[in-house]
Scaffold this motif. Structure first.
Motif, short mmCIF file in Angstrom:
data_model
loop_
_atom_site.label_atom_id
_atom_site.label_comp_id
_atom_site.label_asym_id
_atom_site.label_seq_id
_atom_site.Cartn_x
_atom_site.Cartn_y
_atom_site.Cartn_z
N ASN A 5 0.95 -1.29 -0.15
CA ASN A 5 -0.11 -0.01 -0.01
C ASN A 5 0.91 1.35 -0.07
O ASN A 5 0.32 2.26 -0.68
CB ASN A 5 -0.92 0.02 1.32
N ASP A 6 2.02 1.23 1.01
CA ASP A 6 2.73 2.58 1.08
C ASP A 6 3.24 2.89 -0.50
O ASP A 6 3.61 4.25 -0.60
CB ASP A 6 3.63 2.40 1.98
N GLN A 7 3.54 2.10 -1.17
CA GLN A 7 4.53 2.22 -2.37
C GLN A 7 3.92 3.68 -3.27
O GLN A 7 4.68 4.19 -3.57
CB GLN A 7 4.82 1.16 -3.22
N MET A 8 2.78 3.41 -3.48
CA MET A 8 2.15 4.61 -4.37
C MET A 8 2.14 5.86 -3.91
O MET A 8 2.40 6.90 -4.63
CB MET A 8 0.54 4.25 -4.74
N HIS A 9 2.03 5.89 -2.55
CA HIS A 9 2.20 7.17 -2.00
C HIS A 9 3.84 7.77 -1.85
O HIS A 9 4.09 8.87 -2.02
CB HIS A 9 1.53 7.22 -0.36
N GLU A 10 4.41 6.64 -1.64
CA GLU A 10 5.95 6.95 -1.70
C GLU A 10 6.48 7.60 -3.13
O GLU A 10 7.15 8.57 -3.03
CB GLU A 10 6.79 5.77 -1.31
N VAL A 11 5.70 7.01 -4.36
CA VAL A 11 5.92 7.78 -5.51
C VAL A 11 5.80 9.10 -5.45
O VAL A 11 6.43 9.92 -5.92
CB VAL A 11 4.92 6.90 -6.69
N MET A 12 4.45 9.49 -5.16
CA MET A 12 4.30 10.93 -4.82
C MET A 12 5.01 11.60 -4.04
O MET A 12 5.28 12.91 -4.30
CB MET A 12 2.64 11.04 -4.68
N GLY A 13 5.34 11.15 -2.97
CA GLY A 13 6.23 11.79 -2.21
C GLY A 13 7.52 12.23 -2.81
O GLY A 13 8.06 13.37 -2.76
N ALA A 14 8.14 11.12 -3.54
CA ALA A 14 9.34 11.27 -4.11
C ALA A 14 9.33 12.42 -5.22
O ALA A 14 10.24 13.17 -5.47
CB ALA A 14 9.82 10.05 -4.77
N TYR A 15 8.12 12.58 -5.87
CA TYR A 15 7.79 13.28 -6.78
C TYR A 15 7.85 14.69 -6.31
O TYR A 15 8.47 15.87 -6.83
CB TYR A 15 6.70 13.15 -7.78
N ALA A 16 7.02 15.10 -5.16
CA ALA A 16 6.89 16.28 -4.55
C ALA A 16 8.26 16.69 -4.11
O ALA A 16 8.61 17.82 -4.15
CB ALA A 16 6.08 16.26 -3.38
#
Lengths: 314, 389, 305, 252
Positions: free
Chosen positions: B146-157
């Motif tokens: 679950n966390d991975q999709m959010h980590e993608v966005m965190g890395a983008y931000a």
């Protein structure tokens, strides 16, 4: 007298049928039958609890799912804290339910009729949202129980059959208790207050105290159902407190005949079997269930409640 | 008298409900699909079901065995789901259960399924406990943690140099995990953090706060209908000048309802319909032809699950030997539509993750589209907690 | 801060107005016919679904909305003839059961017809977008329209009930059914009219929210229970009470959600305040209801018994 | 000694004064009748005295204790019982059960959950006694809803008696009864006289003048005269206000 005999016979028949069921399941080689039946027993306890106030006290509680949920959460919360004993779970559930019933009952019983139906519903929603927001126990996700409650310090309930028989024993005990209550002095005052509250005041009773006591007893009994259902499911979530569950409990009580404690047990059985059976027929079983419900209500000429109340006291 | 008769009838009826004894036939592969098929979130389950059945039809006999697929609805109620799971494994003798969509249901069904010795393959849910502390040799996921999709966005931000991001998620476990996941790879400042009520429909109060704060960007995790409402109201409130980052909030399951309101909104994903692999092209074309809608990840992951099962069962030569079957599954002996795909030691995928953007396609349909690859061969951060025996 | 406060107040009012549209029909049916209708929420839902379909058919939200009104009126009439008419003289329990059954039927039926996926209506071009309100704060135009429509409905109901012949009968009916019959009014016809009218109001509310909120099979239930809270707070049967109750619930809910955590932070640690705020916010309206009923068992505008 | 002293009792519905600064004194051991034209406020007065309806102002002293503000069930426990003009019984209970539950109220201990109440001999015997006092002991096991109208009136009286009141407020006990049933009820009331205090509201003037020790006349919420039957009969004010209009012809 003959009426008593038949009722006693009917109770014997129903409960011994339940007692024999695991053997039938073994014969058929279908162990899942015991799983369904345990669930039925759990809901039967809750329906019994509701019938005590609905049938005998005339209090249409549309929020009894809250107590089932309180019982279920006492299992989850105590297990998390390392207390696994079934007795402790039951005690905690009852204590929580008594507290909740005392406070909400005292407010709800100031109201009558529709207001009572609505306010019990609203209080149950309040409990529902409380547990939804309670993130320590998974919030809306709920929590998986690592193990079932222990009995005498041993994991006896892990066996589906043992859990089944323990649930059955509790149901029978609570049934006998409920029958005793309805026939006691207290039960007579409660029924009197349903029949004619002004008359009861005019002979010196304050119906409020008796109704509140019954409300609390009923809540405590429903919490026992929650403890057993949590063990059966192995999972606890606010879904136990959904207002649909409250509605289904009312349906069970009415299907079995209001003010007929054994009927509540039979009603729970009928309703859940019907759900299972309709579920086998179509994925849109709710449509059929709803239709059946509407037709039953419309078909009874004087109202479902009136129909069964007459049978209660011939 | 009548009561006794009623009860007799009742007892008779209850025995009629007994199903057929568990089919322990070695030549038959029984797969149970346990998905959410009713209620507002049913569309996710329907997509997964369709994706799985599309693969099953293409394959024919899965694993070279007579295949029986039983589809059941968990109603998104954990207690219902547990009983359905038990029914699948105890009564129907399911060898493999494919499900569920939602993480909370996973928590409820995992124990009954694995206790019976069956394999559980999640086509979507990937809660951290099953990737970490409570990983199990019988549990696989073809989706993601679950966390991975959010980590993608965190890395983008982080890469964009945002320093004032507003976080928004529903108040439940997945919501908290989402924000934690975002912060895992984002180190900038947080303008505000709001946990809304689960199932909330109207976000006017939250949007007013965002408008008052004017953050660099908004990161939202609002799955299903919540996301539809949030995105449309976001646009109506005139906030589209603030970048909208999200996960599970704008995808092909919600786009038919969000339509133009979601165009140009960003998301993180392990896949998008326009991912350029031959397997994916074939899958998306077949799916769109058959169901007249654009598939979302749920359909893709279930499609992959079916193909994974097919390949592994063939390799293990049946399902009777569970150890051999698990060993075969671990090898992931199939070509995922995602291209690169393998299992980590916790049975969760190691795969690539992308930044996606909502576009209106030439045929007028809305879909997500890959903007750039954010992570390559990315593994979840819980694998270290997994002690599999 | 002040401007945010004002904006949130406006949001609260808008939510309250929406609740009023739903609660008004419910309280009429409740108060005058003494009828518990759990199915009111699903009529609201059907209204929203019809608005979606009609808008798709006609290509215009305005036309869709206009078509939804007679359609839900008709649905109300049909339901009244088939089911409700037979339940007026029954105990509340029967009404609860039958309408609970209807909720199941309609919810499932809607899924069969429209599918389970959330649907939506495109916002009409003229009403989309937002207008600047205070400083940087903008407010969506359509929400202002919702407020306007709600206020117009409230005014219309006030005029109908207070100043027309049918309104006089309604008021008399709320006091004494027997008296209205004695005056030679066909009480059944009156009930049919009220019921269909209440259904139309619910359908109107459903159609009004379709451009803002998703249309899905669960939308009726959430709103139903809040509508019950509204009319119980306001006093069953009182349209004025429903209006006051709806605004109160809307404002308390919205303000509690946005400012509750801030207030809590004044008295406890931020982490604990956040947690407490999240637990308390959804319970707030129920706590409000309990407090009001504890003080006034028949609600704010209810008749004393 | 006065068992009931009412001073300055008021109740108004909006502008309508139903009870207007009313004073009333009832002596212990008497049968005190209250008469008055329709709408004079007799039933409201009973409701106020029994605690079923609230009062706006005034004082109700019963056996020396202030009763204002006390709910009905407390007043019953203090010794003030009432019957209802419109029969109020527990229709689903048998006649015996109707009375037994009243006995139970007096006996206390109603928070007893286990022992079957139907088997409690003491309750049933006391209930039987009360049924016998009103003469329907042979109907003890009939469901109350199935009794004839007259029997229901008798049962109503038996229930009130079973609470062992010192003061019994009777709200038109003869309402709707046939001649024969009325005879029987009048006999019961006569037998009760002396053993307890009775306040009687009744339209049947023959019965009132035959039974009452004292009579008060209530007109528009006020007592305009109180005295022995002979005094009342001779009071010109009463004749003008009440007897002259309605029941002059029935005067014996």
């Amino acid at each position: 007298m003959s009426r008593l005999m038949t009722r006693r016979n009917a109770a014997l028949l129903l409960f011994s049928g339940f007692a024999l069921l695991p053997f039938v399941a073994t014969m058929l080689g279908d162990s899942y039958l015991v799983v369904i039946a345990t669930r039925i027993l759990g809901f039967a306890i809750a329906a019994l609890a509701l019938d005590l106030i609905l049938g005998y006290g005339g209090m249409v509680s549309f929020g009894h799912a809250a107590y089932v949920g309180i019982g279920a959460y006492s299992v989850a919360i105590l297990s998390r804290a390392g207390i696994t004993d079934l007795g402790a779970h039951l005690l905690a559930g009852i204590a929580g339910a008594v507290l909740f019933a005392l406070v909400t009952g005292a407010i709800s019983l100031r109201t009558r009729g529709i207001y009572f139906i609505m306010i019990t519903l609203a209080f149950a929603q309040m409990a529902f949202f409380f547990f939804v927001s309670l993130s320590a126990y998974g919030g809306d996700d709920g929590v998986t129980l690592r193990a079932r409650s222990t009995l005498l310090g041993r994991p006896l309930l892990e066996d589906d059959r043992t859990l089944y028989y323990v649930t059955l024993a509790i149901l029978v005990a609570l049934y006998l208790l409920a029958v005793a209550i309805t026939r006691s002095r207290f039960g007579r005052v409660l029924t009197g207050a349903r029949e004619n509250p002004v008359r009861m005041q005019a002979i010196g009773f304050s119906p409020f105290r008796y109704q509140l006591t019954a409300f609390v007893i009923s809540g405590a009994m429903a919490s026992v159902a929650g403890v057993m259902l949590a063990n059966q499911t192995g999972f606890v979530s606010p879904a136990f407190m959904n207002w649909h569950v409250s509605g289904e409990l009312v349906v069970m009580v009415v299907l079995g005949g209001i003010g007929n404690l054994l009927g509540a047990v039979a009603g729970a059985t009928i309703a859940l079997l019907l759900e299972e059976w309709l579920g086998l027929l179509t994925e849109h079983w709710r449509l059929l269930f709803g239709l059946i419900l509407v037709v039953i209500v419309l078909a009874s000429r004087d109202g479902v409640s009136g129909l069964f109340r007459r049978r209660d006291r011939p | 008298m009548t009561q006794s008769r009623t009860i007799l009838a009742l007892l008779a009826a209850s025995t009629c409900l007994a199903g057929p004894a568990a089919a322990q036939d070695d030549d038959t592969l029984t797969i149970g699909l346990l998905l959410t098929l009713s209620g507002p979130s049913a569309v996710l389950g329907e997509m997964a079901r369709d994706g799985f059945q599309l693969a099953a039809e293409e394959i024919g006999d899965i694993g070279g065995m007579t295949t029986r697929i039983i589809v059941v609805d968990d109603e998104l109620k954990p207690d219902v789901a547990t009983n359905k799971a038990r029914e699948l494994v105890q009564r129907n003798g399911a060898d493999i259960v494919v499900g569920p969509i939602f993480s909370n249901i996973m928590g409820a069904i995992a124990k009954p399924v694995v206790d019976s010795g069956a394999i559980l393959i999640s086509p979507n849910a990937g809660p951290s406990v099953f990737a970490g502390a409570e990983c199990h040799r019988n549990i696989f996921a073809t989706s993601y943690q679950n966390d991975q999709m959010h980590e993608v966005m965190g890395a983008y931000a982080q890469a964009q140099g945002f320093d004032n991001v507003f976080l928004l998620a529903p108040n439940y476990q997945a919501g908290k995990d989402a924000l934690a996941g975002f912060r895992h790879s984002y180190e900038g400042g947080v303008a505000g953090e709001i946990f809304t009520q689960l199932g909330q429909l109207d976000y006017s109060a939250e949007l007013a706060q965002i408008a008052a704060m004017q953050p660099d960007a908004v990161f939202a995790f609002m799955p299903g209908g919540m996301g539809v409402n949030l995105v449309r109201q976001y646009r109506q409130a005139g906030l589209e000048t603030i970048p909208f980052l999200s996960a599970f909030t704008v995808d092909e399951s919600t786009l038919p309802a969000q339509q133009d309101a979601a165009v140009s909104f960003l998301g993180g994903s392990n896949w998008a319909p326009d991912l350029d692999t031959p397997e994916n092209k074939a899958f998306v074309e077949a799916y769109e032809a058959k169901f007249n809608q654009v598939p979302a990840v749920y359909a893709m992951q279930a499609y992959d699950a079916a193909r994974l099962i097919d390949a592994a069962v063939r390799e293990a030569g049946g399902v009777a030997d569970r150890d051999a079957l698990i060993a075969a599954l671990e090898q992931a002996p199939f070509t995922s539509v995602r291209g690169d795909f393998s299992f980590g030691p916790n049975h969760f995928p190691i795969q690539d993750f992308y930044l996606t953007e909502v576009v209106k396609r030439e045929d007028g349909k809305f879909a997500t589209s890959i903007v750039e690859k954010i992570f390559e061969d990315y593994q979840d951060s819980y694998v270290g907690d997994c002690q599999m025996d | 801060m002040t401007s945010l406060f004002l904006l949130q107040l406006l949001n609260g009012v808008q939510f309250g107005i929406l609740l009023f549209l739903i609660a008004a029909g419910l309280t009429l049916v409740f108060g005058i016919m003494d009828f518990v209708n759990l199915a009111h929420g699903v009529i609201y839902m059907v209204g929203a679904y019809l608005a979606v379909s009609f808008t798709q058919m006609t290509g215009s939200y305005g036309l869709g909305l206009l078509l939804t009104l007679p359609a839900t009126l008709l649905i109300g009439l049909v339901l009244e003839l088939l089911v409700f008419r037979r339940l007026y003289d029954r105990p509340h329990l029967d009404q609860v059961l039958a309408t609970f059954g209807l909720v199941m039927i309609v919810t499932e039926g809607v899924q069969i017809i429209w599918g389970a996926a959330p649907l939506s209506v495109a916002m009409p071009e003229a009403l989309s977008g937002s207008i600047p309100l205070i400083g940087q704060m903008r407010y969506p135009v359509f929400r202002l329209v919702v407020i306007g429509a709600g206020l117009a409905t409230a005014l219309g109901l006030y005029l109908i009930i207070g100043h027309t012949r049918i309104g006089m009968r309604l008021r008399a009916g709320a006091t004494s059914r027997a008296m209205v019959s004695a005056l030679g009014v066909d009480i059944h016809k009156l009930f049919t009219v009220i019921f269909a009218f209440g259904a139309m109001l619910a359908g109107f509310a459903g159609a009004m929210v379709a451009p803002i909120l998703t249309v899905d099979p669960g939308m009726g239930e959430q709103v139903l229970i809040l509508a019950f809270v509204v009319i119980v707070i306001g006093g069953i049967g009182s349209v004025r009470g429903a209006f006051a109750g709806a605004l109160l619930v809307g404002i308390v809910d919205t303000m509690g959600r946005s400012f509750g955590p801030i207030l809590l932070r004044l008295v406890m640690e931020p982490a604990a305040a956040g947690q407490a705020g999240r637990v308390l916010a959804p319970m707030l309206v129920y706590i409000l209801m309990a407090a009001i009923l504890a003080a006034r068992p028949t609600g704010l505008f209810g008749q004393k018994t | 000694m006065n068992i009931l002293e009412v001073r300055g009792l008021r109740k108004a519905y909006g502008a309508l004064k139903v009870t207007d600064d009313l004073d009333l004194t009832v002596r212990e051991g008497t049968l005190h009748a209250i008469i008055g034209p329709n709408g004079a406020g007799k039933s409201t007065l009973i409701a106020q005295l029994s605690g079923q309806a609230g009062s706006d102002a005034g004082s109700v002293r019963f056996a020396g204790a202030e009763m204002m503000g006390q709910p009905m069930h407390r007043r019953v426990r203090a010794g003030m019982s009432r019957s209802f003009q419109i029969t109020s019984i527990l229709p689903g209970f048998t006649a015996l059960e109707n009375v037994a539950v009243a006995v139970q109220a007096r006996a206390g201990h109603s928070f007893s959950f286990f022992a079957p109440v139907a088997g409690e001999a003491a309750l049933n015997e006391a209930a039987m006694e009360a049924l016998a006092r009103v003469g329907i002991q042979d109907r003890a096991h009939v469901r109350a809803a199935s009794l004839s109208h007259g029997e229901k009136r008798q049962l109503e009286l038996a229930i009130a008696l079973a609470t062992r009141p010192r003061l019994l407020l009777l709200d038109e006990p003869l309402a709707g009864t046939s001649g024969q049933e009325a005879e029987r009820l009048i006999g019961v009331m006569r037998a009760l006289k002396g053993s307890l205090t009775l306040v009687l509201i009744e339209h049947d003037m023959d019965a009132v003048f035959a039974l009452a020790d004292r009579i008060s006349v209530l007109v528009y919420g006020r007592i305009i005269a109180t005295g022995s039957p002979a005094e009342i009969r001779g009071d010109p004010q009463v004749r003008a206000a009440y007897l002259g209009e309605e029941t002059a012809g029935e005067e014996p």
